[in-house]
Design an enzyme around this catalytic site. Sequence first.
Site, PDB file in Angstrom:
ATOM      1  N   HIS A 194       8.866  -1.173  25.982  1.00 24.11           N
ATOM      2  CA  HIS A 194       9.042  -0.036  26.890  1.00 24.11           C
ATOM      3  C   HIS A 194      10.049  -0.337  27.985  1.00 24.11           C
ATOM      4  CE1 HIS A 194       6.658  -1.862  30.175  1.00 24.11           C
ATOM      5  NE2 HIS A 194       5.809  -2.284  29.247  1.00 24.11           N
ATOM      6  N   CYS A 210       3.131  -6.754  27.183  1.00 32.33           N
ATOM      7  CA  CYS A 210       4.111  -5.842  26.607  1.00 32.33           C
ATOM      8  C   CYS A 210       5.530  -6.393  26.779  1.00 32.33           C
ATOM      9  CB  CYS A 210       4.006  -4.463  27.251  1.00 32.33           C
ATOM     10  SG  CYS A 210       2.565  -3.515  26.718  1.00 32.33           S
TER      11      CYS A 210
END
Length: 315
Positions: A194, A210
């Site tokens: 992301h 992440c």
Amino acid sequence: MLRRLFSASLLCCALLPDPALARTFILTPANGDLVGELRYITARHEDTLVDLARVLDLGYNEIRGANPGVDAWLPGAGTKVTIPAIYILPRAPREGIVVNLAEMRLYYYPKPGLGVPPSVVTHPVGIGRDDWPSPTGPSRIIQKIAQPAWYPPESIRREHAAKGDPLPRVVPPGPDNPLGEYALRLDFGDYLLHGTNKAYGVGMQVSHGCIRLYPAAIESLFSQVPNGTRVELINQPYKAGVRNGRLYIEVHPPLGESDTKSGDFIALLDVVQDVLAAEGHLLTEQPDLQLLPKIFAAASGVPTPLSSGGQLASN
């Protein structure tokens, strides 16, 4: 060997190709296992390595490793800054997305086709902290999300609450959303590739597992990567490859370490041996193995030729 000297200002950097495009390389037999080239710029008084890294699509640790004696916030007018825009491709299938956690860099291999030559797109990434490590192993993209909302897991909410910084159950899209404007969901756990609203964390161990990219990089990747794309997360601090008959070595500090004191020199030797066994017939220059300890200790992350007096080659 061609070395390009750029004037280091944000204005001049803005005149360079868009980072999303500048990090796309055509794969050819001539390039061998390496893509890109080493570059240099001359800093102005107001430049910082942090700003230059973002403009040139480099990670923070990446530009620091290539410039060990340069102050990250005050390089100083006239300081020569190394731009390590050269990469040994990781030892992994050259398809889909490969994220090398130790290198904190992502490689995307678009599917070649008629009139579309084999290529690789590469961007720096931020990864999980030591206490929240990013996973390794095979995965795939199962969902593409524009303007994602963030639903903090209870473990993260508890962590923030303990620090006196409570989080809501849902963080809507917008400037306060740590996922940025685009996200690619993996098929295990709650892990994402992301964007971010804190760009300085790209190229560092800062996330809860992440993979973070600069806003421009994730926007470009989002437009290119289809659902179902293969993703491989690996941990390769030591890489080796051949270009133009010369063997190159790339060493990164082990995750969580600032140098290679806890590294594994034997593992580096194994990597070199594997490349020599597979590609030794391509060498036209005898490797100088006595240089390995010095390259290992420096752990600069910059591909270095394993030859006495050798210089980095360009495309």
